[in-house]
Design a protein around this motif. Structure first.
Motif, mmCIF file in Angstrom:
data_model
loop_
_atom_site.group_PDB
_atom_site.id
_atom_site.type_symbol
_atom_site.label_atom_id
_atom_site.label_comp_id
_atom_site.label_asym_id
_atom_site.label_seq_id
_atom_site.Cartn_x
_atom_site.Cartn_y
_atom_site.Cartn_z
ATOM 1 N N UNK A 95 0.998 -1.054 -0.292
ATOM 2 C CA UNK A 95 0.148 0.222 0.196
ATOM 3 C C UNK A 95 0.533 1.577 -0.272
ATOM 4 N N UNK A 96 1.590 0.994 0.610
ATOM 5 C CA UNK A 96 2.725 2.015 0.793
ATOM 6 C C UNK A 96 3.094 2.524 -0.814
ATOM 7 N N UNK A 104 4.056 6.643 -2.074
ATOM 8 C CA UNK A 104 6.307 7.065 -2.782
ATOM 9 C C UNK A 104 6.390 6.785 -4.172
ATOM 10 N N UNK A 105 5.795 6.280 -4.843
ATOM 11 C CA UNK A 105 6.536 6.253 -5.810
ATOM 12 C C UNK A 105 5.429 7.445 -6.556
ATOM 13 N N UNK A 106 4.197 7.983 -5.963
ATOM 14 C CA UNK A 106 3.489 9.077 -6.630
ATOM 15 C C UNK A 106 4.583 10.265 -5.920
ATOM 16 N N UNK A 107 5.192 10.169 -5.344
ATOM 17 C CA UNK A 107 5.873 11.557 -4.607
ATOM 18 C C UNK A 107 7.117 11.905 -5.745
ATOM 19 N N UNK A 108 7.835 10.467 -5.830
ATOM 20 C CA UNK A 108 8.817 11.139 -7.407
ATOM 21 C C UNK A 108 7.752 11.098 -8.455
ATOM 22 N N UNK A 109 6.983 10.292 -8.714
ATOM 23 C CA UNK A 109 6.372 11.072 -10.154
ATOM 24 C C UNK A 109 5.838 12.196 -10.030
ATOM 25 N N UNK A 140 -0.408 16.263 -3.463
ATOM 26 C CA UNK A 140 -1.515 16.052 -4.543
ATOM 27 C C UNK A 140 -0.736 14.413 -5.431
ATOM 28 N N UNK A 141 0.309 14.693 -4.645
ATOM 29 C CA UNK A 141 0.642 12.267 -4.386
ATOM 30 C C UNK A 141 0.199 11.944 -3.401
ATOM 31 N N UNK A 142 -0.086 12.489 -2.098
ATOM 32 C CA UNK A 142 -1.356 11.445 -1.900
ATOM 33 C C UNK A 142 -2.497 11.621 -2.057
ATOM 34 N N UNK A 143 -3.082 12.279 -3.035
ATOM 35 C CA UNK A 143 -4.319 12.281 -3.338
ATOM 36 C C UNK A 143 -3.834 10.376 -4.742
ATOM 37 N N UNK A 144 -3.315 10.972 -5.514
ATOM 38 C CA UNK A 144 -3.267 10.065 -6.589
ATOM 39 C C UNK A 144 -2.467 8.863 -5.374
ATOM 40 N N UNK A 145 -1.179 8.519 -4.737
ATOM 41 C CA UNK A 145 -1.251 7.063 -4.406
ATOM 42 C C UNK A 145 -3.176 7.159 -3.479
ATOM 43 N N UNK A 153 -5.477 -4.695 -9.309
ATOM 44 C CA UNK A 153 -4.283 -3.397 -9.628
ATOM 45 C C UNK A 153 -3.465 -2.706 -8.580
ATOM 46 N N UNK A 154 -2.606 -3.072 -7.652
ATOM 47 C CA UNK A 154 -1.990 -2.538 -6.649
ATOM 48 C C UNK A 154 -0.378 -1.378 -7.387
ATOM 49 N N UNK A 155 0.421 -0.288 -6.726
ATOM 50 C CA UNK A 155 1.287 0.365 -7.368
ATOM 51 C C UNK A 155 2.221 -1.479 -7.409
ATOM 52 N N UNK A 156 2.525 -2.321 -6.432
ATOM 53 C CA UNK A 156 3.321 -2.665 -6.407
ATOM 54 C C UNK A 156 3.096 -4.213 -5.755
ATOM 55 N N UNK A 157 3.009 -5.503 -5.809
ATOM 56 C CA UNK A 157 2.870 -6.860 -5.140
ATOM 57 C C UNK A 157 3.383 -7.231 -4.640
ATOM 58 N N UNK A 158 3.340 -8.354 -3.464
ATOM 59 C CA UNK A 158 4.639 -8.999 -2.927
ATOM 60 C C UNK A 158 3.969 -11.072 -3.704
ATOM 61 N N UNK A 159 4.478 -11.248 -3.849
ATOM 62 C CA UNK A 159 3.767 -12.544 -4.290
ATOM 63 C C UNK A 159 4.856 -13.383 -3.966
#
Length: 283
Positions: free
Chosen positions: A233-234, A238-243, A255-260, A272-278
């Protein structure tokens, strides 16, 4: 031959400023960075003080928050591997960075081994773990079927010779062992929203860009299967902040928090989460 078509052109925002294509591999449902740096040149793309997983620095608010979130994540990762320890507690962490996860596992009675190609990060990790972290070349010398759990936390996307790597991890894993892979998901909402500015493309350090389908197909080639998929979830925040920084020149935290938040909200339906653990097991 796999069909590969152009998908996006993405800039290396961190080091070189060069542009790379992302080509869609239809057979595996994944993207591939093109051209990929040679094995000799690849380390030069990691030569940046801002490459945060190779340092313990807390020079600003952003890095301090990163380490705060990492502290929470380490506890969650420990819970996860504890659930997977069926017959023993031997752990191999591939791409272990500065060794915080290994140190956490070591303090909780795991027999740990790490692999880290970056010399600076490896030196830091060895100080935390009684010198059990090795250069990447050493992994081929490890004893077969000797690990209960092998973890790659945002590492698989960095590794050349992808299918050879997965075959190697399969050989090092005990029959009842577990392979845990965490990677970004290019089908997430934040990836779709930011397009070529999506920070998790991170070209050319990220050679591959996975979907859930791609991971399942890749591991099945080695008679393994994904038994569970978990969200990170995090990562959306984090990725939105960098993006935001790449897109507008300012991290723009609101804005990054809103997109996240939107990404995680949409993923509750789409998965379809930003990242997954398999969580991966032998079949």
């Amino acid at each position: 031959m796999h069909k590969k078509t152009p998908h996006l052109v993405v800039k290396d925002h961190s080091v070189s400023g060069e542009k790379f294509e992302l080509r869609y591999n239809e057979s595996l449902d994944m993207l591939e960075t093109y051209p990929q740096p040679s094995l000799q040149n690849l380390p030069s793309y990691y030569e940046s003080e801002d490459y945060i997983s190779h340092t313990d620095a807390k020079r600003n608010l952003f890095e301090s928050v990163y380490h705060l979130v990492r502290s929470y994540s380490l506890k969650q990762k420990l819970k996860l591997i504890n659930k997977q320890s069926v017959s023993g507690k031997t752990l191999l962490d591939v791409g272990c960075g500065t060794g915080d996860f290994l140190q956490t596992a070591l303090k909780n009675n795991w027999n740990v081994t790490g692999v880290e190609p970056n010399p600076q990060a490896r030196d830091i990790a060895n100080k935390k773990t009684n010198n059990v972290v090795y250069d990447a070349d050493k992994i081929s010398e490890f004893k077969k079927e000797s690990f209960d759990v092998i973890t790659l936390w945002h590492v698989l996307e960095h590794l050349p010779n992808l299918e050879e790597q997965l075959a190697l991890y399969k050989s090092l894993l005990k029959k009842e062992g577990t392979l845990i892979i965490a990677v970004p998901n290019f089908k997430s909402f934040d990836a779709t929203y930011y397009k070529e500015f999506w920070a998790a493309y991170d070209v050319p350090r990220h050679l591959w860009h996975f979907s859930r389908t791609a991971i399942s197909k890749l591991v099945s080639k080695n008679n393994m299967k994904v038994v569970k998929t978990l969200p990170m979830m995090f990562d959306a925040y984090y990725v939105s902040l960098l993006s935001e920084g790449y897109k507008s020149g300012s991290k723009n935290p609101l804005k990054a928090f809103y997109i996240g938040f939107r990404s995680n909200l949409k993923a509750k339906q789409s998965k379809e989460y930003s990242s997954h653990i398999y969580i991966i097991k032998n079949t």
